[in-house]
Design an enzyme around this catalytic site. Structure first.
Site, PDB file in Angstrom:
ATOM      1  N   ASP A  75       0.817  -1.222   0.000  1.00 46.80           N
ATOM      2  CA  ASP A  75       0.000   0.000   0.000  1.00 46.80           C
ATOM      3  C   ASP A  75       0.851   1.271   0.000  1.00 46.80           C
ATOM      4  O   ASP A  75       0.610   2.194   0.794  1.00 46.80           O
ATOM      5  CB  ASP A  75      -0.925   0.037   1.231  1.00 46.80           C
ATOM      6  CG  ASP A  75      -1.669  -1.259   1.465  1.00 46.80           C
ATOM      7  OD1 ASP A  75      -1.875  -2.015   0.501  1.00 46.80           O
ATOM      8  OD2 ASP A  75      -2.055  -1.509   2.633  1.00 46.80           O
TER       9      ASP A  75
ATOM     10  N   GLU B  17     -11.054  -1.018  -3.650  1.00 43.58           N
ATOM     11  CA  GLU B  17     -10.364  -0.289  -2.583  1.00 43.58           C
ATOM     12  C   GLU B  17      -9.207   0.502  -3.177  1.00 43.58           C
ATOM     13  O   GLU B  17      -9.021   0.556  -4.388  1.00 43.58           O
ATOM     14  CB  GLU B  17      -9.840  -1.277  -1.538  1.00 43.58           C
ATOM     15  CG  GLU B  17      -8.845  -2.290  -2.100  1.00 43.58           C
ATOM     16  CD  GLU B  17      -8.438  -3.348  -1.107  1.00 43.58           C
ATOM     17  OE1 GLU B  17      -9.037  -3.430  -0.036  1.00 43.58           O
ATOM     18  OE2 GLU B  17      -7.498  -4.103  -1.408  1.00 43.58           O
TER      19      GLU B  17
END
Length: 294
Positions: free
Chosen positions: A34, A176
């Site tokens: 991420d 997401e």
């Protein structure tokens, strides 16, 4: 500490010519996912998730050239964020009026009766240490069915800040990892699709003339490559000031790994066609060398 890429380089003598082959992806060792990349002053920064079953701290990495990286250990931990009990992930960062802000997801709540959501921390320095600004989540609500995770803060050209967040949507195939940038008057809204722990994790995008949309899905631009890696997604984008050079910073899973958390941070070039469409990203082992920032 700085990481010398020589640990990934090999010298080959062919026809009396010394050739150095250097692998720069992943950009630093360790399981990190991420990645939120940003430029502060003359330094590139990456703020990733520590990819483990125990996600209770964050490290940061800085570089002058996207090649040599310095790790800044534990810029914030759950000892500072006392309400983050079992997970902290998906950083998003920005600076404003001389302060540095660090947003994160915590506790993966499924109802507003649970304590968790999106937190915010603050520091006087990009490398921290960061302190919890509120002592509670900034956003604890589930709005329009959107779980308060994977926040991203976008600063528009008029200095207005916007936050995007959420898990799964019926639109676009969004799952997401939202991200937005602006180029030549067009807003690019990007996200990850598929399951984060599987091989088909990937990045897609949409375009609009307004930050508010409507956005029209264009295509998938980053996905697994059977010769390089699987599970490529949850990315960010950087553009050195004064250039039209674009870099996508993302995580992927080495072909030798099957554990969902075994993810590494990589950087590759991102290109556009004459109509402003993002071309499919070619994952590489060689990585990139960025311009030295003024």
């Amino acid at each position: 500490m700085g990481f010398d890429k020589s640990f990934l380089c090999a010298s080959i003598i062919a026809q009396l010519v010394l050739v150095t082959v250097c692998q720069q992806n992943p950009v630093f060792p360790g399981w990190y996912a991420d990645p939120e990349a940003i430029i502060y002053g003359n330094t590139y920064w990456i703020y990733p998730t520590y990819s483990s079953t125990e996600q209770l701290h964050f490290d940061a990495f800085s570089s002058p050239d996207l090649v040599t990286w310095t790790r800044h250990w534990r810029i914030i931990t759950n000892s500072e964020v006392t309400w983050a009990r079992y997970s902290m992930w998906a950083p998003s960062v920005f600076s404003h009026l001389g302060k540095y802000y660090f947003l994160f997801s915590a506790n993966a709540i499924n109802s507003e009766d649970e304590l968790g959501g999106i937190g915010v921390a603050i520091s006087d320095f990009p490398q921290g240490p960061y302190r919890d600004l509120l002592g509670r989540p900034l956003i604890n609500a589930i709005a329009n069915g959107a779980q308060p995770i994977d926040q991203f803060v976008f600063k528009d050209v008029d200095d207005t800040f916007y936050m995007f967040y959420g898990l799964e949507s019926l639109q676009f195939g969004y799952v997401e990892g939202p991200f937005m940038f602006r180029r030549n008057g067009t807003y690019y809204f990007m996200w990850s699709e598929g399951g984060w722990g599987g091989p088909d994790y990937r990045v897609a995008y949409a375009k609009s003339s307004s930050v508010f949309g409507p956005f029209v899905r264009e295509r998938t631009i980053l996905e697994q490559d059977p010769n390089i890696a699987t599970g490529a997604g949850h990315h960010s984008v950087i553009n050195p000031p004064g250039t039209d050079d674009w870099y996508i910073v993302y995580h992927r899973r080495p072909l030798s790994e099957t554990d969902a958390n075994h993810r590494v941070t990589c950087i590759d070039r991102m290109f556009f066609d004459d109509q402003g469409n993002i071309l499919p990203v070619q994952m590489t082992n060689e990585g990139v060398t960025g311009p030295i920032l003024p």
